[in-house]
Design an enzyme around this catalytic site. Structure first.
Site, PDB file in Angstrom:
ATOM      1  N   ALA A  55       0.795  -1.230   0.000  1.00 45.54           N
ATOM      2  CA  ALA A  55       0.000   0.000   0.000  1.00 45.54           C
ATOM      3  C   ALA A  55       0.837   1.294   0.000  1.00 45.54           C
ATOM      4  CB  ALA A  55      -0.962  -0.031   1.188  1.00 45.54           C
ATOM      5  N   ASP A 254      -3.863  -2.614   3.927  1.00 44.99           N
ATOM      6  CA  ASP A 254      -4.052  -1.810   2.715  1.00 44.99           C
ATOM      7  C   ASP A 254      -5.055  -0.697   2.945  1.00 44.99           C
ATOM      8  OD1 ASP A 254      -3.148  -4.630   1.776  1.00 44.99           O
ATOM      9  OD2 ASP A 254      -2.633  -3.183   0.200  1.00 44.99           O
TER      10      ASP A 254
HETATM   11  O1  MRU Z   1      -1.125  -7.278  -3.286  1.00 39.47           O
HETATM   12  P1  MRU Z   1      -0.010  -6.621  -2.515  1.00 39.47           P
HETATM   13  O2  MRU Z   1       1.257  -7.404  -2.529  1.00 39.47           O
HETATM   14  O3  MRU Z   1       0.179  -5.175  -2.925  1.00 39.47           O
HETATM   15  O4  MRU Z   1      -0.535  -6.622  -1.018  1.00 39.47           O
HETATM   16  C1  MRU Z   1       0.270  -6.096  -0.006  1.00 39.47           C
HETATM   17  C2  MRU Z   1      -0.302  -6.259   1.338  1.00 39.47           C
HETATM   18  O5  MRU Z   1      -1.361  -6.813   1.537  1.00 39.47           O
HETATM   19  C3  MRU Z   1       0.455  -5.633   2.483  1.00 39.47           C
HETATM   20  O6  MRU Z   1       0.318  -6.380   3.641  1.00 39.47           O
HETATM   21  C4  MRU Z   1      -0.103  -4.221   2.713  1.00 39.47           C
HETATM   22  O7  MRU Z   1      -0.081  -3.494   1.529  1.00 39.47           O
HETATM   23  C5  MRU Z   1       0.651  -3.497   3.760  1.00 39.47           C
HETATM   24  S1  MRU Z   1       2.264  -3.070   3.200  1.00 39.47           S
HETATM   25  C6  MRU Z   1       3.027  -2.123   4.346  1.00 39.47           C
END
Ligand code: MRU
Length: 386
Positions: A55, A254
């Site tokens: 995110a 996210d």
């Molecule tokens: O699909 P992604 O790899 O973008 O998902 C990422 C996540 O779910 C993380 O846990 C979230 O973005 C937090 S990152 C600090």
């Protein structure tokens, strides 16, 4: 963070000031490849196809995407002089960037900061400068926020360590809320790196995180930075919790809603259920740009991305140094690919933010200027969740 002893950030404006450098995460952990992004359309593809992911990094990438769009439109015929036309094109570009992925609220947050900054500038040259300054500020703020979050989270782990007599603290994490998901440090990993730096003995259980296997990024990143870790297949989390092998779960997010419901990588909810059943504290590392006070009830309202089913039906790996994709299921098999789920606030022990560690009831007041909704209202919201 360090790769083979060299410090890298996940994104930075290139020296030519006309493009942006990212690490192509699709190649990790097998190859570290810097990719140059020259246009805002390339940035949209990089976000959508997950060259960049996580995110906070999605937010920073979108912000640099706006800067690239400004540069592009200033080169168009009339672009440098016709401000109204420039603004019109820029607004369309910002909407396209905003639509690149739906769940991480950091994307909208970054675009809104860019919209305000570019609207306040009068000339095209000023708008370009404002977009660049805002993207740089978003990246720098992210680094500072993650570092502060890490310090608060390390206090939590210090308390866990003290209460278990100073033996190794076992943390379980899901997905990659690491340096690779932010500009630097990570959110969950900032906590781990800071705890390790303070001498807290640590071991991390890293969930594999199918279908995209972000656990391979987390494990690689932790190993590069000297934190002991072991990968688990996604279904093993409950088992290790039942057998007293986990002292705390810490995950990223996210988007966290006003009522404290947490959208994070698919499978997070099941870990939260297992943690509750086994009295294991469940923490969410939440930098404030991932908090969405406009959403009252996360379970009902947070948009959940559905990605291409081919990500479930295949798997990527390396053979003899070459990255390959192989099929796992019979031809014609149908698959669903929900990329995120929502963990209700009632399963969350605390939210580790850059401003401190809070309960769901305290979040809104802590992260915004607004008073938190009354606890009674929150109970009503939770009842709606069930
Ligand atoms: O699909 P992604 O790899 O973008 O998902 C990422 C996540 O779910 C993380 O846990 C979230 O973005 C937090 S990152 C600090």
């Amino acid at each position: 963070m360090l790769i083979d002893g060299t410090h890298y950030r996940t994104i930075r404006p290139a020296d030519d000031a006309e493009s942006v450098e990212i690490i192509d995460q699709r190649r990790l952990p097998f190859a570290v490849e810097i990719e140059r992004i020259r246009t805002y359309h390339e940035m949209i593809a990089a976000i959508h196809d997950m060259h960049v992911r996580g995110a906070p990094l999605i937010g920073a990438s979108a912000a640099y995407g706006v800067y690239l769009a400004c540069l592009e439109f200033s080169r168009d015929e009339r672009g440098a002089t016709d401000t109204a036309l420039f603004d019109q094109k820029l607004e369309r570009a910002m909407q396209e960037l905003d639509a690149a992925r739906p769940t991480a609220v950091n994307l909208r947050w970054a675009i809104e900061r860019q919209r305000t900054a570019t609207a306040a500038a009068r000339t095209v040259a000023d708008k370009i400068n404002a977009a660049r300054a805002t993207a740089d500020a978003i990246a720098e703020d992210d680094v500072a926020m993650c570092a502060a979050l890490g310090r608060h989270g390390a206090e939590v782990l210090a308390t866990v360590c003290e209460s278990n007599g100073g033996r190794v603290v076992n943390v379980l994490t899901h997905c990659n809320a690491g340096w690779l998901a932010t500009v630097d440090h990570g959110t969950v990993t900032a906590v781990l790196y800071e705890a390790a730096a303070r001498g807290i003995p640590l071991h991390v259980w890293v969930d594999e995180t199918r279908p995209r296997n972000q656990g391979s990024l987390t494990s690689w990143e932790l190993s590069q930075n000297g934190v002991e870790n072991t990968v688990l297949c996604d279904n093993a989390g409950g088992h290790v919790m039942q057998h007293g092998m986990v002292d705390a779960v810490i995950v990223g997010t996210d988007r966290t809603a006003r009522n404290g419901d947490v959208a994070n990588k698919i499978g997070t909810y099941l870990k939260a259920l297992a943690a509750r059943d086994n009295d294991v504290p469940f923490y969410v590392a939440l930098p404030s740009p991932s908090f969405d006070p406009r959403i009252e009830n996360g379970l009902k309202e947070i948009p959940i991305e559905q990605r291409d089913p081919s990500e479930v039906l295949t798997i990527r790996g390396a053979r003899d140094g070459r990255i390959e994709t192989v099929t796992l299921f019979a031809p014609g098999t149908r698959a669903a690919n929900y990329a995120f789920d929502v963990t209700p606030a009632r399963l969350v022990t605390g939210y580790i933010t850059e401003k401190g560690v809070f309960t769901a009831e305290e979040l809104e007041h802590a992260l915004t200027d607004r008073p938190s909704a009354k606890i009674g209202d929150r109970r009503d919201m939770r009842r709606n969740d069930q």
